[in-house]
Design a protein around this motif. Sequence first.
Motif, PDB file in Angstrom:
ATOM      1  N   MET A  34       1.933 -10.450  -2.137  1.00 22.35           N
ATOM      2  CA  MET A  34       2.460  -9.412  -1.487  1.00 22.35           C
ATOM      3  C   MET A  34       2.768  -9.154  -3.362  1.00 22.35           C
ATOM      4  SD  MET A  34       3.845  -9.614   2.049  1.00 22.35           S
ATOM      5  CE  MET A  34       4.131  -8.320   2.209  1.00 22.35           C
ATOM      6  N   PHE A  35       3.961  -9.102  -3.673  1.00 20.11           N
ATOM      7  CA  PHE A  35       4.934  -8.652  -4.918  1.00 20.11           C
ATOM      8  C   PHE A  35       3.529  -7.948  -5.935  1.00 20.11           C
ATOM      9  CE2 PHE A  35       9.150 -10.729  -3.897  1.00 20.11           C
ATOM     10  CZ  PHE A  35       9.326  -9.602  -4.048  1.00 20.11           C
ATOM     11  N   GLU A  36       2.831  -8.863  -6.221  1.00 18.57           N
ATOM     12  CA  GLU A  36       1.849  -8.865  -7.128  1.00 18.57           C
ATOM     13  C   GLU A  36       0.911  -7.573  -6.670  1.00 18.57           C
ATOM     14  OE1 GLU A  36      -0.792 -12.230  -8.351  1.00 18.57           O
ATOM     15  OE2 GLU A  36      -2.056 -11.841  -9.785  1.00 18.57           O
ATOM     16  N   THR A  37       0.502  -7.701  -5.885  1.00 17.34           N
ATOM     17  CA  THR A  37       0.067  -6.376  -4.967  1.00 17.34           C
ATOM     18  C   THR A  37       0.753  -5.362  -5.094  1.00 17.34           C
ATOM     19  OG1 THR A  37      -0.945  -8.494  -3.852  1.00 17.34           O
ATOM     20  CG2 THR A  37      -1.139  -5.625  -3.209  1.00 17.34           C
ATOM     21  N   THR A  38       2.302  -5.402  -4.436  1.00 15.14           N
ATOM     22  CA  THR A  38       2.601  -4.159  -4.684  1.00 15.14           C
ATOM     23  C   THR A  38       3.052  -3.244  -6.507  1.00 15.14           C
ATOM     24  OG1 THR A  38       4.260  -4.800  -3.523  1.00 15.14           O
ATOM     25  CG2 THR A  38       5.453  -3.343  -4.871  1.00 15.14           C
ATOM     26  N   TYR A  39       3.140  -4.637  -7.597  1.00 11.98           N
ATOM     27  CA  TYR A  39       3.054  -4.408  -8.621  1.00 11.98           C
ATOM     28  C   TYR A  39       1.767  -3.675  -9.142  1.00 11.98           C
ATOM     29  CZ  TYR A  39       7.285  -7.001  -8.716  1.00 11.98           C
ATOM     30  OH  TYR A  39       8.719  -7.554  -8.395  1.00 11.98           O
ATOM     31  N   ALA A  40       0.710  -4.212  -8.736  1.00 13.81           N
ATOM     32  CA  ALA A  40      -0.868  -3.168  -8.931  1.00 13.81           C
ATOM     33  C   ALA A  40      -0.955  -2.158  -8.784  1.00 13.81           C
ATOM     34  CB  ALA A  40      -1.453  -4.317  -8.440  1.00 13.81           C
ATOM     35  N   SER A  41      -0.505  -1.843  -8.131  1.00 12.35           N
ATOM     36  CA  SER A  41      -0.500  -0.814  -7.012  1.00 12.35           C
ATOM     37  C   SER A  41       0.632   0.120  -7.177  1.00 12.35           C
ATOM     38  CB  SER A  41      -0.531  -0.989  -5.475  1.00 12.35           C
ATOM     39  OG  SER A  41      -1.540  -1.627  -5.140  1.00 12.35           O
ATOM     40  N   GLN A  42       1.653   0.456  -7.896  1.00 12.14           N
ATOM     41  CA  GLN A  42       2.372   0.625  -8.714  1.00 12.14           C
ATOM     42  C   GLN A  42       3.797   1.018  -7.606  1.00 12.14           C
ATOM     43  OE1 GLN A  42       0.720   3.422 -11.156  1.00 12.14           O
ATOM     44  NE2 GLN A  42       2.016   1.942 -13.208  1.00 12.14           N
ATOM     45  N   GLY A  43       3.529   0.373  -6.878  1.00  8.82           N
ATOM     46  CA  GLY A  43       4.342   0.744  -5.253  1.00  8.82           C
ATOM     47  C   GLY A  43       5.989  -0.065  -5.468  1.00  8.82           C
ATOM     48  N   ILE A  44       6.830   0.654  -4.590  1.00  6.98           N
ATOM     49  CA  ILE A  44       7.892   0.366  -4.697  1.00  6.98           C
ATOM     50  C   ILE A  44       8.326  -1.301  -3.348  1.00  6.98           C
ATOM     51  CG2 ILE A  44       9.440   1.805  -6.173  1.00  6.98           C
ATOM     52  CD1 ILE A  44      10.874   3.086  -3.560  1.00  6.98           C
ATOM     53  N   GLY A  45       7.569  -1.190  -2.457  1.00  3.19           N
ATOM     54  CA  GLY A  45       7.750  -2.397  -1.231  1.00  3.19           C
ATOM     55  C   GLY A  45       6.307  -2.209  -0.644  1.00  3.19           C
ATOM     56  N   LEU A  46       6.152  -3.212   0.206  1.00  2.00           N
ATOM     57  CA  LEU A  46       4.735  -3.335   0.615  1.00  2.00           C
ATOM     58  C   LEU A  46       5.064  -4.481   1.930  1.00  2.00           C
ATOM     59  CD1 LEU A  46       1.698  -3.250   0.500  1.00  2.00           C
ATOM     60  CD2 LEU A  46       1.780  -5.327  -0.518  1.00  2.00           C
ATOM     61  N   ALA A  47       4.391  -3.921   3.280  1.00  2.00           N
ATOM     62  CA  ALA A  47       4.705  -4.817   3.905  1.00  2.00           C
ATOM     63  C   ALA A  47       3.318  -5.589   4.635  1.00  2.00           C
ATOM     64  CB  ALA A  47       4.979  -3.809   6.095  1.00  2.00           C
ATOM     65  N   ALA A  48       3.548  -6.533   5.996  1.00  2.00           N
ATOM     66  CA  ALA A  48       2.423  -7.945   5.253  1.00  2.00           C
ATOM     67  C   ALA A  48       1.679  -7.060   6.016  1.00  2.00           C
ATOM     68  CB  ALA A  48       3.069  -9.322   6.131  1.00  2.00           C
ATOM     69  N   PRO A  49       1.591  -6.303   7.402  1.00  2.00           N
ATOM     70  CA  PRO A  49       0.818  -5.694   7.719  1.00  2.00           C
ATOM     71  C   PRO A  49       0.225  -4.834   7.292  1.00  2.00           C
ATOM     72  CG  PRO A  49       2.733  -5.539   9.330  1.00  2.00           C
ATOM     73  CD  PRO A  49       2.852  -5.879   8.104  1.00  2.00           C
ATOM     74  N   GLN A  50       0.333  -3.846   6.196  1.00  2.00           N
ATOM     75  CA  GLN A  50      -0.632  -3.972   5.511  1.00  2.00           C
ATOM     76  C   GLN A  50      -1.794  -4.684   4.242  1.00  2.00           C
ATOM     77  OE1 GLN A  50       3.436  -1.674   3.584  1.00  2.00           O
ATOM     78  NE2 GLN A  50       1.827  -0.069   3.177  1.00  2.00           N
ATOM     79  N   VAL A  51      -1.187  -5.721   4.328  1.00  2.00           N
ATOM     80  CA  VAL A  51      -2.514  -6.619   3.661  1.00  2.00           C
ATOM     81  C   VAL A  51      -3.441  -7.244   4.404  1.00  2.00           C
ATOM     82  CG1 VAL A  51      -1.658  -6.884   1.403  1.00  2.00           C
ATOM     83  CG2 VAL A  51      -1.299  -8.269   2.662  1.00  2.00           C
ATOM     84  N   GLY A  52      -3.659  -6.995   5.878  1.00  2.00           N
ATOM     85  CA  GLY A  52      -3.762  -7.131   7.167  1.00  2.00           C
ATOM     86  C   GLY A  52      -3.176  -8.454   7.687  1.00  2.00           C
ATOM     87  N   VAL A  53      -1.808  -8.903   7.641  1.00  2.00           N
ATOM     88  CA  VAL A  53      -0.803  -9.690   7.822  1.00  2.00           C
ATOM     89  C   VAL A  53      -0.019  -9.277   9.004  1.00  2.00           C
ATOM     90  CG1 VAL A  53       0.133 -12.081   7.537  1.00  2.00           C
ATOM     91  CG2 VAL A  53      -1.819 -11.635   5.881  1.00  2.00           C
ATOM     92  N   SER A  54      -0.032 -10.066  10.272  1.00  2.00           N
ATOM     93  CA  SER A  54       0.839  -8.791  11.311  1.00  2.00           C
ATOM     94  C   SER A  54       2.203 -10.001  11.374  1.00  2.00           C
ATOM     95  CB  SER A  54      -0.313  -9.368  12.855  1.00  2.00           C
ATOM     96  OG  SER A  54       0.554  -8.143  13.729  1.00  2.00           O
ATOM     97  N   LYS A  55       2.644  -9.885  10.036  1.00  2.00           N
ATOM     98  CA  LYS A  55       4.232 -10.606  10.292  1.00  2.00           C
ATOM     99  C   LYS A  55       5.190 -10.138   9.504  1.00  2.00           C
ATOM    100  CE  LYS A  55       2.500 -16.306   9.392  1.00  2.00           C
ATOM    101  NZ  LYS A  55       2.169 -16.525   8.427  1.00  2.00           N
TER     102      LYS A  55
END
Length: 169
Positions: A34-55
């Motif tokens: 999730m950190f790697e994905t956030t940096y690749a997207s130039q975001g500052i935060g990401l929640a698991a449901p956004q990567v399809g994980v309902s946790k």
Amino acid sequence: MILKIVKYPEPVLQQPGEPVTEFNDELRKLVADMFETTYASQGIGLAAPQVGVSKRVTVIDLSMGKDPAQKLVLINPEIILREGRQYEEEGCLSFPEIREKVPRAATVRIRAQNLEEKWFEMDGDELLARAFQHEIDHLDGMLFIFRMSALKRDMVLRHIRKMQREGTW
Ligand code: NI
């Protein structure tokens, strides 16, 4: 590993995440990805449901990967105190290109578990307070468009439908 970020109206985005009970390698891998994905997207935060994980897992890093001390992992987080008001622009990686002002508390105190299962509390104001509220909302299936005025939300939804028709969403 960079994960695929799901976009609105993917149903998982509007489902409350399941509490985390297993603090294992799978969870550590999810957080790292999730950190790697956030940096690749130039975001500052990401929640698991956004990567399809309902946790109930979210990562925040206001430095966007520049300062390891700012990496925050919030597991099973909740907001335990809210004070004041702020009204600033937000974006969301599940709503590419869309930025609108959203009313939020000015300061919040959160309580969450870390990867070692230990509970901690943390205060945030300004951008960090917005990030806490935005990401914890995701874990409740609440999206920032539903915090906007009805007028703005309708504008955003019309814009999304237009992009969907054009195949650009
Ligand atoms: Ni978001």
